[in-house]
Design a protein around this motif. Structure first.
Motif: not given
Length: 751
Positions: A163-190
């Motif tokens: 039943k259990l699924q194993f996943k890896l997830r990178a930080p949201a460096y490219s998620d620009s949908s909810h940008l704020s002054h402290d979003s990781l996406a501001l770093l501009g990583y691929p």
């Protein structure tokens, strides 16, 4: 035969519902890697961190030719707050970098928990989560190995395997949908690149600079009922072919198995727990002491970077960590390393000293470029490689914060008595800092030395009022401490010429400013409002250059300072304020007040998992700060305060149970293997209202001074089976000569 008190179930973290936030998670760590276990099973998250993952790109402002102490002083004298802010402060919030970086997550996707229990077993440094969802039972056990760098996970249950699924997830460096002054996406990583091979999972995260890192996990079904995973956070800091090597090592580690790795992991932690112990009748305070020492052992290790603001547990919410997870030297790093010496965790604490020592080239470069001086000086808000981040310049660029770093070297020398360390590191670090100070100090109209501009963290925040009339008590206390300690060190080392030099400088420093409120902020200003930072009281603690056991004037100024803080109230305090205040009360021997403030800290300003969240986030009315940014310095300062209640050794005099509530003496209290000055290990027990015994074990030979806190003037000293009776008045000081490796037990009475 030695017996040791190891943490038991009463010290564990135990939750009976899902943990919904990363800052309430079960924390695991091995000094370099951190893991936070939380979630409701849909998913269960293991948020990962690695201490050396940093975006160290500097902003243009710190490379500008005008980024100097001299230029700042000119702007202060001109009263140009706009230019001060623009040139020295604004860029901290305008740019996302430099910053500490999170690593990413491992996620287990099962069903959302209908019931769930989560435990952190302190003795084993292992997390266990059990939950039930859709009639399926799940059991996850996980630990971060204390030495080999790998994390281990075990799932036990044949039905859950399917039943259990194993996943890896990178930080949201490219998620620009909810940008704020402290979003990781501001770093501009691929976007991260994900990969999978037989029994292996990984992602590789590239950045906008030289850093690359990955999470690699290996999977193995060990039976029809159990699946195991081994993971590692790897980076190009690890050398050539770092990713392929990480894959190979993870694959080999998962074959060796969970149980084999657990045995050596447990051995490390057992040795760690044997270093010191306490037993007190307040079970919650005892639990917090063990939990704090667990946090310390998890996030500070020799050979790894010392803890920045969040240690190895960077925020996992798609944002930059609080204050970018940096190294703050106007309080945070120093308080984080207050307690380890007395708790006898030398190697773990040496992480901080090694870090500062290795950064001397960066400190020398910054002294030259910013202060235009000789010697060494680090930015007070800095990256892992000793470069400035900016921020309010009166604190982020205060020259005397470097002296507070010197205090860490001095304390290590005092508590170990290691002459080689004194001669080759402590004295050198203090001397090189003094060379910078001497280039900055100028003669005032009264002939005394003063700084061109002066401040007191973090009084008056980011305003012109924060520039106090030189010298602030903060600056004076640190400067007097520096040159006095250099005088004493050089005398101890037989350096007569240097001793005379430092002594002459110390004599030209002004006295601390005092009025009816005790210690003032500066010669013409007293503290007039509740404030979080007791910088004006540095001489009381941690510097301990003004002692309650000293003159009547010293006792009065300590009493007046504490009374004035009481009068101003707690409205603008944060978490570490309560811990620091508890320590100030221990200077008076006021165990009741110290206990009360520690209880307030742990009950109202810490997350359920023990993390110090700075603010009164439950809105109980304790303070006006209701935010919850996680930092660790309050935790370590609170442990230090509790230790100072149980044992004080300042001035070389050993004072067991110097500031404990009377109730503890009646019900029984004990500490074992606390470290005192000059390499003495101290154990003591009290019961039925009186001190029962004190045990001393000398790592370095010498005469050790024990204050007679027994209820009799006749003491017995037992060593090597021989009992000697000594006369010592109650409250007097009894000298005890011990050779290196020798130990003795002191009791009251002649039997």
């Amino acid at each position: 035969m030695h017996t040791y008190k190891l943490p038991t179930k009463q010290h564990d973290l135990d939750f009976h519902k899902p943990i919904e936030r990363w800052d309430e998670a079960l924390p695991l760590g091995n000094g370099l890697t951190g893991c936070l276990v939380w979630g409701n099973g849909a998913p269960l998250c293991l948020s990962l961190d690695r201490g050396d993952l940093w975006d160290t790109r500097l902003v243009p402002e710190v490379r500008d030719a005008g980024f100097t102490y001299r230029q700042l002083a000119e702007l202060v004298r001109a009263g140009d707050q706009q230019q001060i802010t623009r040139r020295f402060s604004d860029f901290f919030s305008e740019y996302p970098n430099p910053t500490k970086l999170p690593a990413g997550r491992i996620e287990f996707h099962g069903g959302a928990a209908e019931s769930m229990t989560s435990q952190l077993h302190l003795r084993e440094a292992m997390a266990e989560v059990n939950w039930q969802a859709d009639e399926v039972s799940y059991r996850i056990e996980t630990f971060l190995h204390a030495e080999n760098g790998f994390g281990y996970i075990r799932l036990s249950d044949s039905e859950a395997q399917n039943k259990l699924q194993f996943k890896l997830r990178a930080p949201a460096y490219s998620d620009s949908s909810h940008l704020s002054h402290d979003s990781l996406a501001l770093l501009g990583y691929p976007d991260a690149d994900y990969g999978r091979a037989e029994g292996l999972y990984w992602f590789i995260q590239r950045t906008s600079h030289e850093l690359e890192y990955a999470i690699v996990a290996a999977e193995r079904n060990t039976s029809d009922r159990t699946t195991e995973w081994v993971y590692v956070v790897a980076s190009n800091h690890d050398g050539d072919d770092w990713l392929e090597i990480a894959k190979s090592k993870a694959a080999a580690a998962v074959i060796s198995g969970f149980d084999a790795a657990l045995a050596s992991h447990l051995s490390w932690w057992e040795r760690y727990w044997q270093k010191s112990e306490i037993t007190i009748p307040d079970s919650e305070m005892e639990k917090q002491w063990y939990l704090t020492n667990y946090l310390f052992g998890s996030c500070s290790r020799k050979g790894a970077p010392p803890m920045p603001l969040q240690g190895v547990w960077t925020a996992d919410e798609g944002k930059l960590p609080p204050w970018k997870g940096d190294y703050h030297h106007d309080l945070n790093t120093e308080l984080s390393y207050w307690h380890y010496l007395k708790a006898n965790h030398l190697e773990e604490g040496e992480s901080f000293l090694d870090f500062l020592w290795d950064l001397r080239p960066a400190a020398r470069e910054f002294a030259q470029s910013y202060y235009e001086s000789e010697g060494i000086n680090l930015p007070s808000v800095m990256t892992i490689d000793g470069k400035p981040l900016g921020g309010w310049p009166m604190y982020s660029l205060s020259p005397t914060n470097q002296i507070w770093l010197c205090h860490a070297f001095d304390q290590h020398w005092l508590y170990t008595g290691d002459r080689v360390f004194l001669e080759t590191k402590a004295y050198v670090y203090l001397k090189e800092t003094a060379l910078c100070m001497l280039d900055l100090l100028v003669r005032g109209e009264d002939g005394m030395l003063q700084l061109p501009i002066s401040s007191s963290p973090e009084i008056h925040d980011d305003s012109l009022a924060s520039w106090l009339t030189p010298n602030s008590n903060y600056d004076v206390a640190l400067l007097r401490y520096l040159f006095t300690r250099l005088t004493q060190m050089s005398e101890f080392l037989g350096m007569a010429e240097e001793r005379n030099r430092w002594s002459a400088i110390a004599e030209t420093l002004p006295e601390l400013a005092i009025d009816g409120s005790g210690f003032m902020l500066s010669p013409d200003e007293r503290l007039l409002e509740s404030h979080r930072h007791f910088s004006h009281a540095m001489a009381i603690y941690p510097l301990q250059t003004v002692l309650y056991s000293g003159s009547a004037a010293e006792k009065k100024v300590i009493d007046d300072t504490i009374a004035h803080l009481e009068e101003l109230g707690k409205g603008m305090w944060v978490g570490y304020s309560f811990a620091w205040m508890a320590t100030l009360y221990t200077r008076q021997g006021n165990g009741e007040a110290a206990r009360y403030h520690l209880q307030q800290f742990w009950q109202h300003l810490c997350s359920p998992n023990g993390f110090h969240l700075n603010g009164d986030f439950r809105r109980t009315g304790l303070t006006q700060f209701h935010y919850r940014p996680f930092t660790l310095e309050g935790n370590m300062a609170a442990a230090d305060a509790l230790q100072e209640m149980l044992l004080q050794t300042n001035g070389g005099i050993i004072r067991p149970f110097a500031a404990v509530p009377r109730e503890w003496l009646e019900k029984g209290a004990e500490f074992r293997r606390f470290r005192g000055e000059m390499g003495i290990l101290i154990s003591a027990k009290a019961a039925k209202g009186r001190l029962e015994h004190v045990h001393l074990q000398a790592e370095q030979g010498g005469v050790f001074l024990l204050e007679n806190r027994f209820d009799t003037g006749k003491l017995t000293v037992e060593r090597n089976g021989v009992v000697v009776v000594m006369e010592c008045s109650i409250g007097g000081v009894c000298p005890i000569l011990l050779e290196a490796g020798e130990h003795c037990t002191v009791r009251g009475g002649s039997k």
